[in-house]
Design an enzyme around this catalytic site. Structure first.
Site, PDB file in Angstrom:
ATOM      1  NE  ARG A  55      62.584  -4.882  28.747  1.00 59.31           N
ATOM      2  CZ  ARG A  55      61.626  -5.705  28.334  1.00 59.31           C
ATOM      3  NH1 ARG A  55      60.674  -5.246  27.544  1.00 59.31           N
ATOM      4  NH2 ARG A  55      61.609  -6.960  28.701  1.00 59.31           N
TER       5      ARG A  55
ATOM      6  CD  GLN B  80      76.895  -7.759  24.650  1.00 60.39           C
ATOM      7  OE1 GLN B  80      76.761  -6.798  23.892  1.00 60.39           O
ATOM      8  NE2 GLN B  80      75.870  -8.438  25.147  1.00 60.39           N
TER       9      GLN B  80
ATOM     10  CE1 TYR C 133      73.486  -8.594  17.432  1.00 53.50           C
ATOM     11  CE2 TYR C 133      75.600  -8.004  18.374  1.00 53.50           C
ATOM     12  CZ  TYR C 133      74.280  -7.702  18.117  1.00 53.50           C
ATOM     13  OH  TYR C 133      73.764  -6.496  18.539  1.00 53.50           O
TER      14      TYR C 133
END
Length: 402
Positions: A351, A105, A175
């Protein structure tokens, strides 16, 4: 995109992603690992990704590989430079040895960058106060935009050199590129502000630069916000138009759909409990007291449900042909099958895989398709562990050794 008459594919069968063939359609989502104290690969980082690779995932995503030193949310994060290549090569080799692919990423945190930690000014569309660093960001100049765009291209080249199979360009969570997309954060009056076509120039330019840099040597995907989760932020209509432009530009092999703002509303992505006491405990005073007193205004708890971003994502699937990756509340085979039936080509899990790295192998062995359920309880107490080594505190109460 498949037509209604097409049979939904098996989520566990091999699938093409650009030039890649993944062993299945399940991707380990990018979740910052917190185990790179020198901004370089460690054995703990390799172990973090080898576990889900051995556990059956099709591709794991290394996060967060910043494209420039000032683009990190913390100075301990990896940034893509020649010194990082040997360690990254060890990581990609280790993941490949388990039969999985691996993606990097890449991105620039923009106003989410921690200027205090990085000891460098954060960049944003305009001057913004950051509660993360308690500093004001610098308004990016056109030269800054050109430099950050080229830095993405260089980071992608570094990923190729290090043996990655793919890169995921971070266009979400407010971002750098996402902040330009946001009408709330981008109040510029120049060619990068105002109309959506102008605000989308950074995102489109970055994707184009990365594709030009790597060609078809690796897959190129991007993570794009469908909604920021804040009043005045990006919303579905504008996000869908941006996604269509990215599709028309031809630079992406797939698009991962996300939501939320790391700057203003991080829990909008995660859903479930808001671990305010645990977050507060990771900071010194007086920040700790401030989080305890004001945390509920920043860490807003949202009810958890399976496939909680599906309703938004359906609107993109209905109007696009580009392969889409469904993220958010993917924890069991039934939800994966639902995603395939809805026309999504891949699913991304965070998760649930952190709680059980071998979950995919267990799901694959379940002939009933219903017996295996994720043990993740969505307490989100894993979130504050990004400062000491990201982990499920239910199974790993102690931080990993780096």
């Amino acid at each position: 995109m498949r037509t209604p008459a097409d049979a939904a594919p098996d989520v566990l069968a091999p699938a093409k992603l650009g030039p890649l063939t993944l062993r299945n359609r399940i991707i380990k989502a990018a979740t910052f690992e917190g185990v790179t104290p020198d901004a370089l690969v460690t054995d703990a980082l390799i172990d973090y990704h080898v576990k889900p690779a051995a556990g059956g995932i099709g591709m794991t995503t290394v996060a967060y590989c910043a494209v420039a030193p000032e683009g990190r949310t913390d100075r301990h994060q990896i940034w893509m430079r020649p010194e990082a290549v040997p360690g990254l090569r060890r990581l990609t080799d280790a993941v490949h040895a388990q039969g999985a692919a691996v993606s990097a990423q890449i991105g620039h945190a923009g106003p989410v960058a921690n200027a205090k930690s990085n000891r460098l000014p954060a960049l944003a569309p305009g001057r913004l106060f950051s509660p993360i660093s308690m500093k004001t960001s610098k308004a990016a100049t056109e030269e800054d935009i050109r430099r950050v765009t080229e830095a993405h291209a260089n980071a992608a080249r570094t990923a190729v050199e290090a043996g990655f199979d793919a890169v995921e360009i971070h266009l979400g969570h407010n971002y750098f590129a996402s902040a330009f997309l946001s009408p709330k954060l981008n109040r510029r009056k120049d060619a990068y502000g105002g109309a959506l076509e102008n605000r989308a120039k950074v995102a489109r330019g970055v994707v184009r630069a990365v594709r030009d840099a790597v060609g078809d040597r690796i897959a190129v995907t991007a993570k794009l916000n469908m909604a920021d989760g804040v009043p005045g932020g990006i919303w579905l209509t504008e996000s869908l138009q941006t996604a269509k432009w990215l599709e028309e530009d031809g630079g992406l092999d797939a698009l991962e759909l996300t939501a939320g703002s790391s700057l203003l509303n991080p829990m909008y992505l995660f859903r479930g409990d808001a671990p305010i006491p645990e977050f507060a405990a990771t900071f010194p005073q007086p920040t700790q007291l401030g989080i305890k007193l004001m945390g509920k205004k920043f860490l807003i708890a949202y009810p958890y449900q399976e496939a909680f971003l599906l309703e938004y994502a359906r609107q993109f699937r209905a109007e696009m042909k580009l392969p889409l990756i469904l993220l958010g509340g993917i924890t069991n085979r039934e939800t994966m099958d639902l995603a395939m039936a809805e026309g999504f080509e891949f699913v991304a899990m965070g998760r649930a895989i952190l709680r059980e790295p071998d979950l995919i192998n267990r799901i694959a062995a379940d002939e009933s398709r219903r017996a295996v359920k994720s043990l993740c309880i969505h307490c989100n107490k894993c979130m504050p562990t990004i400062y000491s080594g990201t982990r499920c505190v239910v199974v790993d109460p102690e931080p990993p050794r780096t």
